[in-house]
Scaffold this motif. Structure first.
Motif, PDB file in Angstrom:
ATOM      1  N   ALA A 119     -20.296  25.048 -25.003  1.00 36.97           N
ATOM      2  CA  ALA A 119     -20.208  23.731 -24.360  1.00 36.97           C
ATOM      3  C   ALA A 119     -19.654  23.918 -22.952  1.00 36.97           C
ATOM      4  O   ALA A 119     -19.387  25.051 -22.532  1.00 36.97           O
ATOM      5  N   HIS A 120     -19.493  22.827 -22.239  1.00 36.89           N
ATOM      6  CA  HIS A 120     -19.036  22.934 -20.845  1.00 36.89           C
ATOM      7  C   HIS A 120     -17.516  22.806 -20.743  1.00 36.89           C
ATOM      8  O   HIS A 120     -16.835  23.674 -20.233  1.00 36.89           O
ATOM      9  N   ARG A 121     -16.987  21.693 -21.262  1.00 34.37           N
ATOM     10  CA  ARG A 121     -15.543  21.450 -21.191  1.00 34.37           C
ATOM     11  C   ARG A 121     -15.019  21.019 -22.550  1.00 34.37           C
ATOM     12  O   ARG A 121     -15.736  20.369 -23.317  1.00 34.37           O
ATOM     13  N   ALA A 122     -13.759  21.344 -22.787  1.00 41.73           N
ATOM     14  CA  ALA A 122     -13.106  20.891 -24.014  1.00 41.73           C
ATOM     15  C   ALA A 122     -11.656  20.544 -23.708  1.00 41.73           C
ATOM     16  O   ALA A 122     -11.060  21.080 -22.767  1.00 41.73           O
ATOM     17  N   ASP A 123     -11.072  19.653 -24.518  1.00 41.05           N
ATOM     18  CA  ASP A 123      -9.616  19.450 -24.479  1.00 41.05           C
ATOM     19  C   ASP A 123      -9.015  20.100 -25.723  1.00 41.05           C
ATOM     20  O   ASP A 123      -9.731  20.672 -26.544  1.00 41.05           O
ATOM     21  N   ARG A 124      -7.684  19.994 -25.869  1.00 42.76           N
ATOM     22  CA  ARG A 124      -7.063  20.747 -26.970  1.00 42.76           C
ATOM     23  C   ARG A 124      -7.397  20.174 -28.340  1.00 42.76           C
ATOM     24  O   ARG A 124      -7.222  20.837 -29.354  1.00 42.76           O
ATOM     25  N   PHE A 168     -10.985  24.346 -19.906  1.00 43.26           N
ATOM     26  CA  PHE A 168     -10.209  23.364 -20.656  1.00 43.26           C
ATOM     27  C   PHE A 168      -9.773  22.249 -19.717  1.00 43.26           C
ATOM     28  O   PHE A 168      -9.513  22.488 -18.533  1.00 43.26           O
ATOM     29  N   VAL A 169      -9.677  21.046 -20.255  1.00 50.80           N
ATOM     30  CA  VAL A 169      -9.099  19.937 -19.485  1.00 50.80           C
ATOM     31  C   VAL A 169      -7.989  19.310 -20.328  1.00 50.80           C
ATOM     32  O   VAL A 169      -7.903  19.549 -21.543  1.00 50.80           O
ATOM     33  N   GLU A 212      -8.621  13.535 -20.226  1.00 49.56           N
ATOM     34  CA  GLU A 212      -9.429  13.734 -19.015  1.00 49.56           C
ATOM     35  C   GLU A 212     -10.919  13.543 -19.259  1.00 49.56           C
ATOM     36  O   GLU A 212     -11.662  13.203 -18.338  1.00 49.56           O
ATOM     37  N   LEU A 213     -11.362  13.814 -20.490  1.00 47.15           N
ATOM     38  CA  LEU A 213     -12.788  13.600 -20.783  1.00 47.15           C
ATOM     39  C   LEU A 213     -13.023  12.109 -20.981  1.00 47.15           C
ATOM     40  O   LEU A 213     -12.263  11.446 -21.697  1.00 47.15           O
ATOM     41  N   VAL A 227     -12.471  28.510 -27.166  1.00 45.75           N
ATOM     42  CA  VAL A 227     -11.999  29.565 -26.265  1.00 45.75           C
ATOM     43  C   VAL A 227     -12.661  29.347 -24.898  1.00 45.75           C
ATOM     44  O   VAL A 227     -13.812  28.921 -24.823  1.00 45.75           O
ATOM     45  N   ALA A 228     -11.901  29.606 -23.840  1.00 46.12           N
ATOM     46  CA  ALA A 228     -12.455  29.439 -22.489  1.00 46.12           C
ATOM     47  C   ALA A 228     -13.042  30.757 -22.000  1.00 46.12           C
ATOM     48  O   ALA A 228     -12.409  31.806 -22.099  1.00 46.12           O
TER      49      ALA A 228
END
Lengths: 222, 222
Positions: free
Chosen positions: A159-164, A195-196, A200-201, A217-218
């Protein structure tokens, strides 16, 4: 406190066992979780059943898993491509089993697994080689084939971005099988570019809610 | 002397039958030419099985996004108004009858509308189906665009297909480089023929028995 982030690719694929069924996202070279697949290669699990649209190309990702004789069976819709040399070589030698599934049925079988369904009837594949041995019923005036759910022990997704919490957004056509595979596996492992912070998403734009995700994992974009 | 239509003239003829406002999916190969010849008077939204609506032409050399590809794995662009979605949604559009029209290539078409376009030889090459079966079964209107005979001169329009089927009884209309034919309960009905071609000549290149429309049209060229 929920924190699905893991520090390393090795942590991300830890515990994946021999004979696991592994769902691997991607369509051609788009949306393939390349680094996670290479981490699985390093991790050592073998006799895997791999569910993925294509059978890899060149020496990378799924092709490398096949080359290293780690894949006992592949479930896919289109194993043939200009660079699918390793799959073709092992297939001809009888060293890898192929279950060929129409692409929409492949996706829908994973959706059924994620949705807790016992299977479904579809006209796709009726009266073809790919319906051999399957139950056929006439429903709504059409011949329809019964297809079973296709769950994974593990899903590897990009994926592109994830939060915790594991909420995910994707980028362009790299999304492909990711959201469905994320719902269909007991352990869903995701690689993202960054990660954001929580919040933020845009909640209206989250594609995969974190409930489906176990580890993130980033991996910086190359 | 039989003069088959040039591919671009054939593409123009197919494009003329796709109504303004259609949601369309073009198969790999010859059918992709159709998008190049649709006039600016029509707005047609192109769908790609890997999760794109509003697909645009290839990007300028050196630009573009490596993950934004079409079903043939070639780089494409997204037009204003376009959207991305995941694979199961993309195939829901196909299998659920939401695609108005598809244009597909063919190895063989039978007079009952059976389509064979995915495999000719199961023994030496691994089989690969992709989304062919889903599209053939699910699109509202299935148009086939093909040469009238094979490279070796063998007929492609047959009483029964000899190659494994993609789907049974799905083809609505066939556009070849020699004729436009409807699939009807009575078999193939010729609507238009290439300039200078006679009914006897066309039947001689067709294994299925042909009927001819009362007012036979001439395929436009140039």
């Amino acid at each position: 406190m929920i924190d699905k982030r893991v520090a390393t690719l090795a942590d991300a694929v830890a515990g994946i066992g021999d004979e696991a069924t592994v769902l691997i996202g991607g369509f051609g070279d788009s949306g393939v979780p390349v680094e996670l697949v290479h981490a699985l290669l390093d991790q050592g699990a073998r006799d895997l059943t791999v569910v993925t649209n294509n059978a890899g190309s060149g020496e990378r990702d799924v092709a490398a898993l096949i080359r290293e004789r780690r894949v006992r069976k592949i479930v896919c819709s289109y194993p043939r491509s200009a660079g699918s040399i390793w799959f073709e070589e092992l297939w001809r030698a009888g060293e890898i089993e192929l279950e060929l599934v129409p692409q929409g049925t492949l996706s829908e079988r994973m959706r059924a697994a994620g949705a807790g369904l016992g299977g479904f009837f579809t006209p796709t594949g009726a009266d073809t080689l790919l319906a051999e041995g399957k139950e056929v019923r006439v429903l709504g005036g059409r011949r329809q084939v019964f297809e079973e759910p296709l769950p994974g022990d593990v899903a590897l997704v990009k994926a592109h971005r994830a939060d915790r919490w594991g909420n995910l957004v994707y980028r362009t056509a790299a999304r492909n099988f990711g959201p469905t595979m994320a719902t269909a596996a007991a352990l869903t492992v995701v690689q993202v570019e960054e990660f954001v912070e929580l919040g933020e998403l845009d909640p209206e734009a989250v594609v995969t809610p974190g409930i489906y995700v176990d580890r993130v994992v980033a991996v910086r974009a190359p | 002397m039989i003069a088959p239509l040039a591919a671009v003239d054939l593409a123009r003829r197919v494009a003329a039958d796709i109504p303004d406002g259609s949601y369309a999916n073009l198969g790999i190969g010859l059918p992709t030419l159709v998008a190049d010849v649709v006039g600016p008077d029509k707005e047609i939204v192109y769908h790609s099985e890997n999760g794109i609506l509003g697909m645009g032409p290839a990007p300028a050399p050196g630009t573009g996004d490596p993950e934004l590809i079409n079903a043939g794995k070639q780089p494409v662009t997204l037009l204003p108004g376009g959207a991305f979605f995941h694979h199961t949604d993309a195939f829901m559009m196909m299998r659920g009858g939401h695609i108005d029209v598809t244009v597909l290539g063919a190895f063989q078409v039978s007079e009952r509308g059976d389509l064979a376009n995915w495999i000719t030889d199961v023994a030496t090459m691994p089989p690969a189906v992709g989304g062919a079966m889903d599209l053939a079964v699910g699109a509202q209107r299935v148009l086939v665009m093909t040469t009238h005979v094979t490279r070796e001169g063998r007929p492609k329009l047959l009483p029964r297909c000899s190659f494994p089927l993609t789907a049974a009884g799905v083809v609505d209309r066939v556009y070849t480089d020699l004729a436009v034919l409807d699939v009807t309960p009575e078999g193939f009905v010729v609507l238009e023929m290439a300039p200078g071609l006679t009914a006897v000549e066309l039947q001689g290149l067709t294994a299925a028995r042909l009927s001819f429309a009362d007012e036979l049209g001439v395929l436009p060229t140039g």
